[in-house]
Design a protein around this motif. Structure first.
Motif, PDB file in Angstrom:
ATOM      1  N   LEU A  50       0.814  -1.251  -0.056  1.00 15.64           N
ATOM      2  CA  LEU A  50      -0.067   0.139   0.022  1.00 15.64           C
ATOM      3  C   LEU A  50       1.042   1.157  -0.146  1.00 15.64           C
ATOM      4  CD1 LEU A  50      -2.248  -0.985   2.817  1.00 15.64           C
ATOM      5  CD2 LEU A  50      -2.980  -1.304   0.426  1.00 15.64           C
ATOM      6  N   GLU A  51       0.429   2.403  -0.751  1.00  9.99           N
ATOM      7  CA  GLU A  51       1.489   3.478  -0.997  1.00  9.99           C
ATOM      8  C   GLU A  51       0.108   4.395  -0.382  1.00  9.99           C
ATOM      9  OE1 GLU A  51       4.336   5.453  -3.952  1.00  9.99           O
ATOM     10  OE2 GLU A  51       2.364   5.788  -4.457  1.00  9.99           O
ATOM     11  N   ASP A  52       0.484   5.208   0.585  1.00 10.33           N
ATOM     12  CA  ASP A  52      -0.601   6.072   1.189  1.00 10.33           C
ATOM     13  C   ASP A  52      -1.904   5.402   1.221  1.00 10.33           C
ATOM     14  OD1 ASP A  52       1.729   7.947   1.437  1.00 10.33           O
ATOM     15  OD2 ASP A  52       1.386   8.722  -0.478  1.00 10.33           O
ATOM     16  N   GLY A  53      -2.086   4.113   1.870  1.00 13.18           N
ATOM     17  CA  GLY A  53      -3.254   3.616   1.811  1.00 13.18           C
ATOM     18  C   GLY A  53      -4.028   2.864   0.531  1.00 13.18           C
ATOM     19  N   LYS A  54      -3.305   3.373  -0.433  1.00 14.77           N
ATOM     20  CA  LYS A  54      -3.791   2.676  -1.783  1.00 14.77           C
ATOM     21  C   LYS A  54      -2.848   1.486  -2.330  1.00 14.77           C
ATOM     22  CE  LYS A  54      -5.530   7.130  -3.380  1.00 14.77           C
ATOM     23  NZ  LYS A  54      -5.036   8.391  -3.943  1.00 14.77           N
ATOM     24  N   PRO A  55      -3.773   0.170  -2.808  1.00 11.47           N
ATOM     25  CA  PRO A  55      -3.143  -0.934  -2.986  1.00 11.47           C
ATOM     26  C   PRO A  55      -2.329  -0.540  -4.431  1.00 11.47           C
ATOM     27  CG  PRO A  55      -5.383  -1.129  -2.804  1.00 11.47           C
ATOM     28  CD  PRO A  55      -5.041   0.364  -2.787  1.00 11.47           C
ATOM     29  N   ILE A  56      -0.956  -1.142  -4.520  1.00 12.07           N
ATOM     30  CA  ILE A  56      -0.020  -0.906  -5.607  1.00 12.07           C
ATOM     31  C   ILE A  56       0.526  -2.326  -6.010  1.00 12.07           C
ATOM     32  CG2 ILE A  56       0.203   1.593  -5.286  1.00 12.07           C
ATOM     33  CD1 ILE A  56       3.144   0.940  -4.295  1.00 12.07           C
ATOM     34  N   GLY A  57       0.699  -3.155  -5.081  1.00 14.44           N
ATOM     35  CA  GLY A  57       1.227  -4.455  -5.355  1.00 14.44           C
ATOM     36  C   GLY A  57       0.777  -5.636  -4.588  1.00 14.44           C
ATOM     37  N   LYS A  80       4.066   2.007 -10.588  1.00 13.70           N
ATOM     38  CA  LYS A  80       4.485   1.916  -9.405  1.00 13.70           C
ATOM     39  C   LYS A  80       5.949   1.190  -9.046  1.00 13.70           C
ATOM     40  CE  LYS A  80       1.898   4.947  -7.621  1.00 13.70           C
ATOM     41  NZ  LYS A  80       2.538   6.253  -6.979  1.00 13.70           N
ATOM     42  N   ARG A  81       6.064   0.547 -10.459  1.00 11.63           N
ATOM     43  CA  ARG A  81       7.492  -0.321 -10.433  1.00 11.63           C
ATOM     44  C   ARG A  81       8.708   0.511  -9.815  1.00 11.63           C
ATOM     45  NH1 ARG A  81       5.089  -3.481 -15.256  1.00 11.63           N
ATOM     46  NH2 ARG A  81       3.239  -4.521 -14.232  1.00 11.63           N
ATOM     47  N   ASN A  82       9.502  -0.108  -9.733  1.00 12.38           N
ATOM     48  CA  ASN A  82      10.968   0.679  -9.176  1.00 12.38           C
ATOM     49  C   ASN A  82      10.603   1.721  -8.265  1.00 12.38           C
ATOM     50  OD1 ASN A  82      12.691  -0.717 -11.249  1.00 12.38           O
ATOM     51  ND2 ASN A  82      11.459   0.344 -12.799  1.00 12.38           N
ATOM     52  N   THR A  83       9.715   1.434  -7.440  1.00 10.51           N
ATOM     53  CA  THR A  83       9.641   2.366  -6.041  1.00 10.51           C
ATOM     54  C   THR A  83       9.899   1.674  -4.725  1.00 10.51           C
ATOM     55  OG1 THR A  83       7.384   1.419  -5.788  1.00 10.51           O
ATOM     56  CG2 THR A  83       7.538   3.387  -7.260  1.00 10.51           C
ATOM     57  N   ALA A  85       8.335  -1.365  -3.913  1.00  5.89           N
ATOM     58  CA  ALA A  85       7.233  -1.963  -3.371  1.00  5.89           C
ATOM     59  C   ALA A  85       7.542  -3.593  -3.565  1.00  5.89           C
ATOM     60  CB  ALA A  85       5.888  -1.496  -4.212  1.00  5.89           C
ATOM     61  N   GLY A  86       8.006  -3.896  -4.638  1.00  7.33           N
ATOM     62  CA  GLY A  86       8.205  -5.207  -4.899  1.00  7.33           C
ATOM     63  C   GLY A  86       9.287  -6.048  -3.795  1.00  7.33           C
ATOM     64  N   ARG A  87      10.482  -5.041  -3.590  1.00 10.18           N
ATOM     65  CA  ARG A  87      11.353  -5.711  -2.725  1.00 10.18           C
ATOM     66  C   ARG A  87      10.807  -5.538  -1.371  1.00 10.18           C
ATOM     67  NH1 ARG A  87      14.792  -3.516   1.061  1.00 10.18           N
ATOM     68  NH2 ARG A  87      16.877  -4.461   1.023  1.00 10.18           N
ATOM     69  N   LYS A  88       9.828  -4.648  -0.732  1.00 10.38           N
ATOM     70  CA  LYS A  88       9.247  -4.660   0.336  1.00 10.38           C
ATOM     71  C   LYS A  88       8.388  -5.799   0.378  1.00 10.38           C
ATOM     72  CE  LYS A  88       9.972   0.009   2.010  1.00 10.38           C
ATOM     73  NZ  LYS A  88       9.122   1.313   2.447  1.00 10.38           N
ATOM     74  N   LEU A  89       7.706  -6.183  -0.523  1.00 12.73           N
ATOM     75  CA  LEU A  89       6.639  -7.367  -0.721  1.00 12.73           C
ATOM     76  C   LEU A  89       7.442  -8.516  -0.299  1.00 12.73           C
ATOM     77  CD1 LEU A  89       4.439  -6.823  -3.513  1.00 12.73           C
ATOM     78  CD2 LEU A  89       3.609  -7.294  -1.217  1.00 12.73           C
ATOM     79  N   MET A  90       8.713  -8.670  -1.137  1.00 11.72           N
ATOM     80  CA  MET A  90       9.517  -9.845  -0.757  1.00 11.72           C
ATOM     81  C   MET A  90      10.085  -9.870   0.620  1.00 11.72           C
ATOM     82  SD  MET A  90       9.168 -11.704  -3.552  1.00 11.72           S
ATOM     83  CE  MET A  90      10.259 -12.932  -3.209  1.00 11.72           C
ATOM     84  N   LEU A  91      10.491  -9.107   1.211  1.00 12.09           N
ATOM     85  CA  LEU A  91      10.947  -9.165   2.543  1.00 12.09           C
ATOM     86  C   LEU A  91       9.899  -9.314   3.660  1.00 12.09           C
ATOM     87  CD1 LEU A  91      13.393  -5.952   2.425  1.00 12.09           C
ATOM     88  CD2 LEU A  91      13.980  -8.530   2.173  1.00 12.09           C
ATOM     89  N   ALA A  92       8.636  -8.869   3.248  1.00 16.13           N
ATOM     90  CA  ALA A  92       7.673  -9.296   4.200  1.00 16.13           C
ATOM     91  C   ALA A  92       7.428 -10.692   4.207  1.00 16.13           C
ATOM     92  CB  ALA A  92       6.300  -8.385   3.848  1.00 16.13           C
ATOM     93  N   VAL A  93       7.212 -11.211   2.995  1.00  6.02           N
ATOM     94  CA  VAL A  93       7.042 -12.519   2.941  1.00  6.02           C
ATOM     95  C   VAL A  93       8.071 -13.742   3.438  1.00  6.02           C
ATOM     96  CG1 VAL A  93       7.138 -14.499   0.970  1.00  6.02           C
ATOM     97  CG2 VAL A  93       5.718 -12.476   0.606  1.00  6.02           C
TER      98      VAL A  93
END
Length: 144
Positions: A50-57, A80-83, A85-93
């Protein structure tokens, strides 16, 4: 702008994850919907970026054995790629998998994003193959 990752906890959030996947995989990449949406949707753990509460990934995590998990359906909206978000998703997983005592995480990476996963410590682990007309390669990361 701040990106946060959360585990999907409601039907509304699950539909937001599905909407991102439809945009990325079905519309952009022309994956047939019957291949994109599968029998693992209800048993997997889904995540939202979520970016500022909006789903982006989004992505999902499912268990393939008692000590191995698999990350699937990693998708970030094109603008929203290269922000990060993908890295943060993977770290959370990865953190979720570690907390549940996984020793490794597997994934099937589309060939064009292998460098993204390699930067996160994943290594190729098998021969390339085609799924939904897109070349993929198996990857794995040992968790410590």
């Amino acid at each position: 702008m701040s990106i946060e990752i959360k585990t999907v906890e409601s039907e509304t959030e699950l539909q937001q994850a599905f909407s991102i996947r439809r945009t990325v995989f079905i519309h952009e990449q022309k994956v047939p919907e019957d291949l994109e949406m599968d029998e693992w949707e209800q048993s997997a753990t889904h995540f939202l970026a979520l970016e500022d509460g909006k789903p982006i990934g989004t992505c999902r995590l499912r268990w393939i054995s008692s000590q191995e998990a698999k990350v699937e359906r990693v998708a970030v909206l094109a603008h929203k790629r290269n922000t990060g978000a993908g890295r943060k998703l993977m770290l959370a997983v990865e953190e979720t998998a570690r907390l549940k005592e996984a020793r490794a995480i597997r994934l099937n990476a589309q060939i064009q994003v292998v460098p993204f996963y390699e930067k996160l410590g994943y290594r190729t682990n098998g021969a390339p193959f085609f799924e939904a007309g897109i070349e993929h390669i198996p990857m794995i990361k040992e968790l410590t």
